[in-house]
Design a protein around this motif. Structure first.
Motif, PDB file in Angstrom:
ATOM      1  N   GLN A  13      36.334  38.689   8.644  1.00 48.08           N
ATOM      2  CA  GLN A  13      37.408  38.071   7.880  1.00 48.08           C
ATOM      3  C   GLN A  13      38.320  39.136   7.271  1.00 48.08           C
ATOM      4  OE1 GLN A  13      35.485  35.419   5.061  1.00 48.08           O
ATOM      5  NE2 GLN A  13      35.843  33.682   6.420  1.00 48.08           N
ATOM      6  N   ALA A  14      39.539  38.760   7.031  1.00 43.30           N
ATOM      7  CA  ALA A  14      40.477  39.665   6.378  1.00 43.30           C
ATOM      8  C   ALA A  14      39.884  40.153   5.058  1.00 43.30           C
ATOM      9  CB  ALA A  14      41.805  38.958   6.130  1.00 43.30           C
ATOM     10  N   GLY A  15      40.058  41.449   4.821  1.00 44.97           N
ATOM     11  CA  GLY A  15      39.486  42.071   3.639  1.00 44.97           C
ATOM     12  C   GLY A  15      38.115  42.671   3.868  1.00 44.97           C
ATOM     13  N   GLY A  16      37.521  42.345   5.007  1.00 43.40           N
ATOM     14  CA  GLY A  16      36.191  42.847   5.316  1.00 43.40           C
ATOM     15  C   GLY A  16      36.203  44.249   5.896  1.00 43.40           C
ATOM     16  N   GLY A  66      44.254  55.361   4.012  1.00 37.92           N
ATOM     17  CA  GLY A  66      43.675  54.775   2.812  1.00 37.92           C
ATOM     18  C   GLY A  66      42.722  53.628   3.092  1.00 37.92           C
ATOM     19  N   ARG A  67      42.721  53.120   4.316  1.00 35.56           N
ATOM     20  CA  ARG A  67      41.807  52.018   4.677  1.00 35.56           C
ATOM     21  C   ARG A  67      40.760  52.449   5.697  1.00 35.56           C
ATOM     22  NH1 ARG A  67      43.637  47.610   7.268  1.00 35.56           N
ATOM     23  NH2 ARG A  67      45.322  48.713   8.350  1.00 35.56           N
ATOM     24  N   PHE A  68      41.147  53.311   6.608  1.00 38.80           N
ATOM     25  CA  PHE A  68      40.243  53.762   7.677  1.00 38.80           C
ATOM     26  C   PHE A  68      39.829  55.204   7.437  1.00 38.80           C
ATOM     27  CE2 PHE A  68      41.895  50.824  11.342  1.00 38.80           C
ATOM     28  CZ  PHE A  68      41.737  49.721  10.515  1.00 38.80           C
ATOM     29  N   THR A  69      38.600  55.512   7.848  1.00 36.34           N
ATOM     30  CA  THR A  69      38.099  56.883   7.754  1.00 36.34           C
ATOM     31  C   THR A  69      37.434  57.262   9.071  1.00 36.34           C
ATOM     32  OG1 THR A  69      37.694  56.625   5.377  1.00 36.34           O
ATOM     33  CG2 THR A  69      36.616  58.471   6.489  1.00 36.34           C
ATOM     34  N   ILE A  70      37.838  58.380   9.624  1.00 35.58           N
ATOM     35  CA  ILE A  70      37.195  58.896  10.826  1.00 35.58           C
ATOM     36  C   ILE A  70      36.256  60.025  10.418  1.00 35.58           C
ATOM     37  CG2 ILE A  70      39.093  60.511  11.306  1.00 35.58           C
ATOM     38  CD1 ILE A  70      38.547  60.050  14.304  1.00 35.58           C
ATOM     39  N   PHE A  71      35.069  60.040  10.998  1.00 38.76           N
ATOM     40  CA  PHE A  71      34.140  61.130  10.749  1.00 38.76           C
ATOM     41  C   PHE A  71      33.231  61.276  11.959  1.00 38.76           C
ATOM     42  CE2 PHE A  71      30.424  58.473   9.507  1.00 38.76           C
ATOM     43  CZ  PHE A  71      31.056  57.272   9.219  1.00 38.76           C
ATOM     44  N   ARG A  72      32.548  62.384  12.032  1.00 40.39           N
ATOM     45  CA  ARG A  72      31.721  62.654  13.207  1.00 40.39           C
ATOM     46  C   ARG A  72      30.419  63.317  12.797  1.00 40.39           C
ATOM     47  NH1 ARG A  72      35.282  66.300  16.913  1.00 40.39           N
ATOM     48  NH2 ARG A  72      33.376  66.414  18.199  1.00 40.39           N
ATOM     49  N   ASP A  73      29.436  63.156  13.657  1.00 45.27           N
ATOM     50  CA  ASP A  73      28.150  63.808  13.496  1.00 45.27           C
ATOM     51  C   ASP A  73      27.884  64.525  14.808  1.00 45.27           C
ATOM     52  OD1 ASP A  73      25.468  64.543  13.358  1.00 45.27           O
ATOM     53  OD2 ASP A  73      24.897  62.767  12.229  1.00 45.27           O
ATOM     54  N   ASN A  84      38.022  49.626   6.390  1.00 49.24           N
ATOM     55  CA  ASN A  84      37.943  48.779   5.202  1.00 49.24           C
ATOM     56  C   ASN A  84      39.232  47.986   5.029  1.00 49.24           C
ATOM     57  OD1 ASN A  84      35.383  49.829   4.507  1.00 49.24           O
ATOM     58  ND2 ASN A  84      36.311  51.506   3.354  1.00 49.24           N
ATOM     59  N   SER A  85      39.168  46.971   4.206  1.00 46.86           N
ATOM     60  CA  SER A  85      40.354  46.152   3.900  1.00 46.86           C
ATOM     61  C   SER A  85      41.069  45.721   5.169  1.00 46.86           C
ATOM     62  CB  SER A  85      41.305  46.935   2.994  1.00 46.86           C
ATOM     63  OG  SER A  85      40.657  47.336   1.810  1.00 46.86           O
ATOM     64  N   LEU A  86      40.314  45.214   6.095  1.00 45.86           N
ATOM     65  CA  LEU A  86      40.884  44.854   7.389  1.00 45.86           C
ATOM     66  C   LEU A  86      41.881  43.711   7.265  1.00 45.86           C
ATOM     67  CD1 LEU A  86      37.687  45.290   9.537  1.00 45.86           C
ATOM     68  CD2 LEU A  86      39.892  46.377  10.001  1.00 45.86           C
ATOM     69  N   LYS A  87      42.891  43.781   8.116  1.00 51.08           N
ATOM     70  CA  LYS A  87      43.953  42.791   8.138  1.00 51.08           C
ATOM     71  C   LYS A  87      44.014  42.142   9.523  1.00 51.08           C
ATOM     72  CE  LYS A  87      46.710  45.848   5.192  1.00 51.08           C
ATOM     73  NZ  LYS A  87      48.001  46.590   5.072  1.00 51.08           N
TER      74      LYS A  87
END
Length: 123
Positions: A13-16, A66-73, A84-87
């Protein structure tokens, strides 16, 4: 050569929030700059985020900052995209990609691609 497999997509859902994963084969994962792109129906593929080989540098499209974060291992040969805060306008097939040179937002500059994972955000 590297093979990429995305996972983690789904309906939210939006906001998820969702976390996408992209698992890479091979032992040279740390040699690759990794990127996330997305493609919505009827639209061109667009840049979302990218991360440098050792994860020190990142780049984001304006519409996800500000909503998405990319990271790696690198030990797990996996790159992630935390969303986050999906639209509803984030609905798309999300692809991860790899290239051997520095950060780029141009899909044409990536050499390897995964098959994509569907993300659907309901209003």
């Amino acid at each position: 050569q590297v093979q990429l497999v995305e996972s983690g997509g789904g309906l939210v859902q939006a906001g998820g929030s969702l976390r996408l994963s992209c698992a890479a084969s091979g032992r040279t994962f740390s040699s690759y700059t990794m990127g996330w792109f997305r493609q919505a129906p009827g639209k061109e593929r667009e840049f979302v985020a990218a991360i440098s080989r050792m994860g020190i540098s990142t780049s984001y499209a304006e519409h996800v900052k500000g909503r998405f974060t990319i990271f790696r291992d690198n030990a797990k040969t996996t790159v992630y995209l935390r969303m986050n805060s999906l639209k509803p306008e984030d609905t798309a097939v999300y692809y991860c990609a790899a290239r051997t040179l520095r950060l780029s937002a141009l899909s044409s500059q990536y050499d390897y691609w995964g098959q994509g994972t569907q993300v659907t955000v309901s209003p």
